[in-house]
Scaffold this motif. Structure first.
Motif, short mmCIF file in Angstrom:
data_model
loop_
_atom_site.label_atom_id
_atom_site.label_comp_id
_atom_site.label_asym_id
_atom_site.label_seq_id
_atom_site.Cartn_x
_atom_site.Cartn_y
_atom_site.Cartn_z
N ALA A 33 1.00 -1.38 0.21
CA ALA A 33 -0.11 -0.14 0.15
C ALA A 33 1.07 1.27 0.16
N ASP A 34 2.10 1.01 0.70
CA ASP A 34 3.47 2.16 0.72
C ASP A 34 4.23 2.51 -0.87
N GLY A 35 3.80 1.15 -1.91
CA GLY A 35 4.59 1.19 -3.05
C GLY A 35 6.18 0.75 -2.87
N ALA A 36 6.03 -0.15 -1.42
CA ALA A 36 7.10 -0.57 -1.81
C ALA A 36 7.26 -2.23 -2.49
N LEU A 37 8.49 -2.06 -3.02
CA LEU A 37 8.64 -3.61 -3.68
C LEU A 37 9.13 -4.84 -2.76
N HIS A 38 7.86 -5.21 -3.82
CA HIS A 38 8.01 -7.05 -2.52
C HIS A 38 7.92 -8.20 -3.74
N GLY A 39 8.06 -7.52 -5.36
CA GLY A 39 9.14 -9.17 -5.52
C GLY A 39 7.98 -8.50 -7.57
N TRP A 40 7.54 -10.08 -7.67
CA TRP A 40 6.93 -9.53 -9.30
C TRP A 40 6.16 -11.49 -9.55
N VAL A 41 5.15 -11.31 -10.36
CA VAL A 41 4.42 -12.36 -10.10
C VAL A 41 3.44 -12.36 -11.53
N GLY A 42 3.66 -13.40 -12.28
CA GLY A 42 2.65 -14.06 -13.69
C GLY A 42 1.68 -14.06 -13.65
N ARG A 43 0.91 -13.06 -14.55
CA ARG A 43 -0.51 -13.65 -14.55
C ARG A 43 -1.18 -14.93 -14.67
N ASP A 44 0.20 -16.05 -15.80
CA ASP A 44 -1.21 -17.43 -15.30
C ASP A 44 -0.83 -17.87 -14.39
N GLU A 45 0.22 -17.79 -14.00
CA GLU A 45 0.28 -18.51 -12.10
C GLU A 45 -0.64 -18.13 -11.84
N MET A 46 -1.70 -16.74 -11.38
CA MET A 46 -2.03 -16.39 -10.75
C MET A 46 -3.94 -17.11 -12.10
N SER A 47 -4.11 -17.24 -12.37
CA SER A 47 -5.55 -17.67 -13.10
C SER A 47 -6.01 -18.42 -11.73
N GLY A 48 -6.91 -18.51 -11.65
CA GLY A 48 -7.32 -19.57 -11.22
C GLY A 48 -7.14 -19.67 -9.46
N ALA A 49 -6.10 -19.60 -9.51
CA ALA A 49 -5.24 -19.66 -7.95
C ALA A 49 -5.99 -18.81 -6.69
N GLY A 56 -6.52 -17.45 -2.91
CA GLY A 56 -5.89 -16.11 -1.61
C GLY A 56 -5.25 -15.17 -2.26
N THR A 57 -4.28 -14.64 -2.69
CA THR A 57 -3.93 -12.95 -2.15
C THR A 57 -2.49 -12.93 -3.78
N VAL A 58 -1.99 -11.47 -4.15
CA VAL A 58 -0.82 -11.49 -4.83
C VAL A 58 0.23 -12.36 -3.79
N ALA A 59 -0.16 -11.89 -2.74
CA ALA A 59 1.03 -12.03 -1.84
C ALA A 59 1.68 -13.07 -1.61
N ASP A 60 0.45 -14.15 -1.81
CA ASP A 60 0.15 -16.10 -2.19
C ASP A 60 1.50 -16.57 -3.39
N GLN A 61 1.53 -15.53 -4.19
CA GLN A 61 2.70 -15.91 -5.98
C GLN A 61 3.09 -15.43 -5.96
N ALA A 62 3.66 -14.17 -5.01
CA ALA A 62 4.99 -13.23 -5.54
C ALA A 62 6.36 -14.17 -5.07
N ARG A 63 7.28 -13.77 -6.28
CA ARG A 63 8.52 -13.81 -5.88
C ARG A 63 9.69 -12.69 -6.12
N ARG A 64 10.28 -13.15 -5.71
CA ARG A 64 11.27 -12.40 -5.13
C ARG A 64 11.96 -11.59 -6.38
N MET A 65 12.46 -10.17 -6.16
CA MET A 65 12.90 -9.82 -7.43
C MET A 65 14.21 -9.22 -7.32
N GLU A 66 14.72 -10.06 -8.04
CA GLU A 66 16.57 -9.47 -8.16
C GLU A 66 17.42 -8.59 -8.77
N ALA A 67 16.93 -8.62 -9.26
CA ALA A 67 17.59 -7.40 -10.67
C ALA A 67 16.78 -6.12 -10.35
N TRP A 68 17.90 -5.06 -9.17
CA TRP A 68 17.50 -3.90 -9.04
C TRP A 68 18.21 -3.58 -9.09
#
Length: 385
Positions: free
Chosen positions: A288-304, A306-318
């Protein structure tokens, strides 16, 4: 803080080491003197603490002409770091570091307390390394002690002659980073001699590029790389100067792109549907504060569930927004990424793509490197909370 006025140094055998040299070093500024062997850069530095005296001209330190100063007193007010450190082998690391304060009349307890403080500042635990002797240290550790000793009496001016040249490349990189951290904190007025243009660019606020006994160009690293003053300077800095310029070119907010994003607490299915409607295959994940928590793929979340937090992957390149294009490019290659996230603390600002990196570099070269901010931030790991 340091001013040369028409300074010439000619040796008795007729060798002209420095010819009519005039330049200034501002208070708190780190200036690198770079050039081939025998060009006069070390002679220039040694005249500042009167290890050598000029044949003609005057040198001022903090407004005073040093020709009238007692050489010993002058040297105790100027830190001096050389390639081989010059540590006394029969004295402990703590006593080596306390040398100048003791010679300046400090009481032994005060001098040793100051030495312990400086050892800690350069990353050497005084309880561990203080009782040791120089032969018991690695080359990099001895070099750190040399820096600590030069800083012990809190001199306003620091002279450094090839200070990191006697160690291997990995240790040299670490020492350079540590010294930049110290300089950001202490803001000493520094003259640093090197033959390595990469080191000069990385460390210097300004660079003096030497020819034979004279300065061919005196300017910021970005300007020296982006607009060499002569064919000699262009040849010296190298045909790959555009790549070197990446290390002194800051990240501009206007170069950032804003990719699709999903909120951390958003239902996964709803986020996937929105991404599908927008034609997005992936999204960055923000709280909610605009802090980065990672990234998600659309296909992985379709039908999943819970929330986005359950599917988020770590962002290494930054990289941090205070970083450089070289840092961004390095991280992009390291992670084989098509883009790299740019953060202001934990807050996500946008992404930098290869196209934008290229455009930024072309723009910098086209402007001659002038007015480009030069940052020295380090790359850490992405915060997860």
């Amino acid at each position: 803080m340091i001013r040369f006025e028409s300074v010439t140094k000619c040796y008795p055998d007729g060798t002209l080491a420095v010819d009519d040299l005039s330049f200034e070093v501002g208070t708190g500024e780190l200036v690198t003197l770079v050039g081939p062997s025998g060009c006069g850069k070390t002679t220039t530095m040694m005249m500042v603490n009167r290890l050598l005296d000029p044949t003609h001209g005057r040198i001022f330190v903090d407004g005073a002409d040093i020709s009238g100063a007692d050489p010993v007193t002058l040297r105790r007010r100027i830190g001096y770091v050389i390639q081989q450190t010059g540590l006394f082998p029969h004295r402990t690391v703590l006593d080596n570091t306390a040398t100048v304060p003791v010679l300046s009349g400090w009481k032994k307890a005060r001098a040793r307390a100051r030495a312990a403080e400086l050892l800690d500042l350069v990353g050497l635990d005084p309880a561990v390394y203080g009782p040791r002797y120089p032969e018991q240290l690695s080359g990099g550790q001895r070099q750190r002690v040399g820096v600590a000793r030069a800083l012990a009496a809190d001199p306003p001016v620091l002279l450094m002659d090839e200070p990191f040249g006697a160690v291997d490349p990995v240790v040299r990189d670490r020492l350079q980073k540590e010294f930049l951290r110290l300089q950001a904190e202490l803001r000493k007025t520094v003259l640093l001699v090197t033959h390595d243009i990469e080191e000069a660019v990385r460390l210097g606020d300004r660079i003096a590029v030497y020819g034979a006994g004279r300065i061919e160009q005196y300017d910021t690293p970005a300007s020296v790389l982006g607009a060499p003053a002569s064919p000699y300077v262009a040849e010296f800095v190298g045909t790959d100067r555009a790549l070197k310029q990446l290390s002194v070119t800051g990240i501009d907010h206007t170069d950032l792109e804003r990719p699709p994003f999903a909120r951390l607490d958003e239902p996964a299915g709803r986020a996937a549907a929105r991404m599908r409607a927008d034609g997005a295959r992936w999204a960055v994940v923000l709280d909610a504060d605009g802090a980065l928590h990672g990234w998600v793929g659309r296909d992985e979340m379709s039908g999943a569930p819970g929330t986005v937090a359950d599917q988020a992957r770590r962002m290494e390149a930054w990289v941090p927004v205070t970083g450089t294009l070289k840092q961004a490019f390095s991280e992009m290659l390291k992670h084989d990424a098509g883009w790299i996230a740019v953060l202001d603390g934990p807050r996500f600002l946008g992404v930098l793509t290869p196209t934008k990196l290229h455009e930024a570099l072309r723009r910098t070269i086209g402007s001659g490197g002038r007015g480009v901010p030069r940052e020295r931030a380090e790359v850490d790991s992405v915060p997860t909370e």
